[in-house]
Write an enzyme that holds these catalytic residues in place. Structure first.
Site, PDB file in Angstrom:
ATOM      1  N   LYS A  95      12.840   2.117  -9.357  1.00 42.98           N
ATOM      2  CA  LYS A  95      13.514   1.826  -8.092  1.00 42.98           C
ATOM      3  C   LYS A  95      13.348   0.329  -7.815  1.00 42.98           C
ATOM      4  CE  LYS A  95       9.323   3.163  -5.609  1.00 42.98           C
ATOM      5  NZ  LYS A  95       8.728   4.033  -4.597  1.00 42.98           N
ATOM      6  N   PHE A 149      -1.836   6.608  -2.271  1.00 39.35           N
ATOM      7  CA  PHE A 149      -3.116   6.646  -2.963  1.00 39.35           C
ATOM      8  C   PHE A 149      -3.700   5.272  -3.249  1.00 39.35           C
ATOM      9  CE2 PHE A 149      -1.146  10.668  -3.994  1.00 39.35           C
ATOM     10  CZ  PHE A 149      -2.192  11.543  -3.757  1.00 39.35           C
ATOM     11  N   ALA A 150      -2.914   4.235  -3.135  1.00 43.34           N
ATOM     12  CA  ALA A 150      -3.391   2.926  -3.583  1.00 43.34           C
ATOM     13  C   ALA A 150      -3.029   1.812  -2.617  1.00 43.34           C
ATOM     14  CB  ALA A 150      -2.820   2.611  -4.966  1.00 43.34           C
ATOM     15  N   LYS A 151      -3.856   0.783  -2.640  1.00 44.16           N
ATOM     16  CA  LYS A 151      -3.592  -0.452  -1.921  1.00 44.16           C
ATOM     17  C   LYS A 151      -3.673  -1.564  -2.961  1.00 44.16           C
ATOM     18  CE  LYS A 151      -5.303  -0.967   2.205  1.00 44.16           C
ATOM     19  NZ  LYS A 151      -6.206  -1.176   3.354  1.00 44.16           N
ATOM     20  N   THR A 156      13.747   8.141  -0.838  1.00 38.43           N
ATOM     21  CA  THR A 156      15.171   8.390  -1.010  1.00 38.43           C
ATOM     22  C   THR A 156      15.424   8.758  -2.458  1.00 38.43           C
ATOM     23  OG1 THR A 156      17.359   7.365  -1.052  1.00 38.43           O
ATOM     24  CG2 THR A 156      15.480   5.895  -1.275  1.00 38.43           C
ATOM     25  N   ASP A 190       9.907   6.928 -11.775  1.00 36.72           N
ATOM     26  CA  ASP A 190      10.209   6.494 -10.407  1.00 36.72           C
ATOM     27  C   ASP A 190      10.724   5.058 -10.400  1.00 36.72           C
ATOM     28  OD1 ASP A 190      10.427   6.675  -7.653  1.00 36.72           O
ATOM     29  OD2 ASP A 190       8.366   6.073  -7.287  1.00 36.72           O
ATOM     30  N   GLU A 218       0.830  -1.196   0.000  1.00 35.54           N
ATOM     31  CA  GLU A 218       0.000   0.000   0.000  1.00 35.54           C
ATOM     32  C   GLU A 218       0.865   1.246   0.000  1.00 35.54           C
ATOM     33  OE1 GLU A 218      -2.172   0.752   3.851  1.00 35.54           O
ATOM     34  OE2 GLU A 218      -1.516  -1.301   4.238  1.00 35.54           O
ATOM     35  N   GLY A 219       0.307   2.327  -0.567  1.00 36.48           N
ATOM     36  CA  GLY A 219       1.023   3.592  -0.646  1.00 36.48           C
ATOM     37  C   GLY A 219       0.081   4.730  -0.333  1.00 36.48           C
ATOM     38  N   ASN A 279       9.984  -1.646  -7.776  1.00 38.45           N
ATOM     39  CA  ASN A 279       9.221  -1.755  -9.016  1.00 38.45           C
ATOM     40  C   ASN A 279       9.782  -2.785  -9.985  1.00 38.45           C
ATOM     41  OD1 ASN A 279       7.292   0.233  -8.385  1.00 38.45           O
ATOM     42  ND2 ASN A 279       8.715   1.853  -8.925  1.00 38.45           N
ATOM     43  N   ASP A 319       4.105  -0.551 -12.168  1.00 37.14           N
ATOM     44  CA  ASP A 319       3.742   0.863 -11.979  1.00 37.14           C
ATOM     45  C   ASP A 319       4.219   1.775 -13.089  1.00 37.14           C
ATOM     46  OD1 ASP A 319       2.189   0.573  -9.824  1.00 37.14           O
ATOM     47  OD2 ASP A 319       3.560   1.399  -8.362  1.00 37.14           O
ATOM     48  N   LYS A 324      -5.234  -3.185  -7.874  1.00 33.83           N
ATOM     49  CA  LYS A 324      -4.828  -1.917  -7.264  1.00 33.83           C
ATOM     50  C   LYS A 324      -6.091  -1.121  -6.975  1.00 33.83           C
ATOM     51  CE  LYS A 324      -1.005   0.096  -8.233  1.00 33.83           C
ATOM     52  NZ  LYS A 324       0.151   0.870  -8.694  1.00 33.83           N
TER      53      LYS A 324
END
Length: 452
Positions: free
Chosen positions: A140, A26-28, A178, A138, A23-24, A143, A156, A44
């Site tokens: 990283k 805006f989304a799970k 980071t 993004d 989860e983040g 992902n 993503d 999502k």
């Protein structure tokens, strides 16, 4: 639309939802099963109110429409989109092989040929998406996933910018907390070329694959920024000369002179053993996307989410998919080694009693209960941590009526602080945790009984 059978499952349309995978802001993301075909997927889930509040609906529609059109073997596939009155559900491919960087951690670093193979797949994915006007922005470790066959899958793609848009500070707008993987032109936030910024991140990833550590690292944020601005890094001695040359061309702090993806693909080091991806294009229908974003759309097209407040049943496939290397023993042992964002244990106690004991053990450690029902618990740390207050989501799943799996997952804060929290709370939960005596035979017997 309602939950059926197997008590405790939430049903959305033809999908039955299971455990939360991540989860983040805006989304799970949840594990799910298509009850018509039996296929396992990930869903999502986004909150409409949050998206509206941050004026992100139009952007989300563009991103989803573009992502649905992307079909590439190294990019996680998006199958369909649904909506209820309050949520948007994006159905995506379920990838069960874990993160690529788990391999790096377990081997300390990858051999050159192995690193090259994954880097080739990463560049294939990035190049294809760029050709369709989609930029990740993004890239990283979280992902980069592996499927059951060990094939790299980038997740993503095209959706990551959603979480960047709402940040007020131009320096700290990367979702990973980071900036180690972010190009210097992104950090200064004066506008940047998405393709060139993505390639920089790919260069950092290649370095980490082969070195086992980051090229740019400093506990002081401004010192870290200076290293990134100047591309102040040194390749380790075991890098071949051709590897060093390529990485230095990618990690060029000037985006105007930085090597392009087309030039990377033509590089001699990159071309060794290279096999261009083969895949077929297909006609894609965007009716579902248009329908859910049409404010005058047919309300009968909305799905309904129904749930029961008792632990969800976890089937054998789902249980096994949570275990590293399909080794069920790891579910019932303390996890050691690399720091994870989630951990789990088994218990013979009833769900409500498990949660009560976790709540009691967490209180003296400075955690308050933010939300609680019969199978879920959310703990919020009182003190600020390295990356904000530590928040932990806990969920209980029923394997059999007499055996539950308990998952603790970091939903906010620092991963190392979460690891320390779990290590501490484990001492207070010894009467809650259970693991089979001697070997895994008892677990296999339980699973066999469940499958009857």
């Amino acid at each position: 639309m309602s939950s059926q059978g197997g008590g405790g499952r939430t049903r959305v349309g033809r999908y039955e939802l299971g455990r939360t995978l991540g989860e983040g802001t805006f989304a799970k993301v949840k594990f799910a099963k298509n009850v018509e075909t039996g296929e396992h997927v990930a869903i999502k889930i986004l909150d409409k109110e949050k998206l509206l509040r941050h004026k992100m609906i139009d952007q989300l529609k563009r991103e989803i429409s573009t992502m649905k059109l992307i079909r590439h073997p190294n990019v996680i596939r998006m199958y369909e989109v649904m909506a209820s009155k309050t949520k948007i559900y994006i159905v995506i491919e379920l990838v069960t092989g874990g993160e690529l960087f788990d391999k790096v951690v377990s081997h300390r670093r990858l051999k050159e040929d192995d690193a090259r193979k994954y880097f080739q797949q990463l560049i294939n994915a990035v190049d294809y998406c760029h050709s369709r006007g989609v930029y990740h922005r993004d890239l990283k470790p979280e992902n980069l996933l592996l499927d059951a066959n060990g094939t790299l899958k980038v997740s993503d793609f095209g959706l990551s910018a959603l979480s960047q848009q709402v940040q007020k500070d131009g320096l700290l707008h990367t979702t990973c907390g980071t900036p180690n993987y972010v190009a210097p032109e992104v950090i200064i936030n004066k506008g940047y070329d998405g393709a060139k910024a993505d390639l920089w991140s790919c260069g950092v990833i290649l370095f980490v694959l082969m070195a086992g550590y980051l090229p740019f690292e400093d506990s002081n944020l401004m010192s870290l920024y200076k290293k990134i601005y100047k591309a102040d890094f040194t390749c380790p001695s075991w890098f071949s000369t051709s590897t060093k040359k390529l990485i230095k061309k990618i990690l060029d702090p000037n985006p105007n002179t930085r090597i392009t993806i087309a030039e990377v693909i033509n590089n001699e080091w990159f071309k060794k053993g290279y096999q261009p991806p083969t895949f077929e294009t297909e006609d894609i229908n965007l009716d579902d996307v248009n329908s859910i974003f049409d404010e005058y759309g047919d309300p009968t097209q909305l799905v309904v989410e129904r749930r029961e407040e008792r632990p969800a049943l976890m089937n054998a496939f789902e249980l096994i998919s949570t275990s590293q290397g399909l080794n069920l023993g790891t579910l019932f042992e303390k996890q050691t080694g690399s720091v994870k964002r989630e951990t789990r244990f088994a218990s013979r106690l009833p769900a409500n009693e498990i949660l009560s004991k976790i709540e009691a053990a967490a209180g003296p450690m400075g955690f308050n209960v933010q939300k609680r029902n019969n199978c879920k618990l959310k703990l919020q740390g009182e003190s600020p941590g390295r990356k904000g207050q530590l928040a932990i989501a806990t969920e209980v799943f029923e394997v059999t009526p007499s055996l539950h799996m308990v998952e603790l997952r970091k939903s906010n804060g620092d991963t190392l602080e979460f690891h320390n929290f779990y290590h501490s709370i484990s001492n207070g939960l010894k009467d809650v945790m259970w693991k089979p005596d001697g070997n895994i035979a008892e677990v296999e017997r339980i699973l066999h009984h469940r499958s009857q």
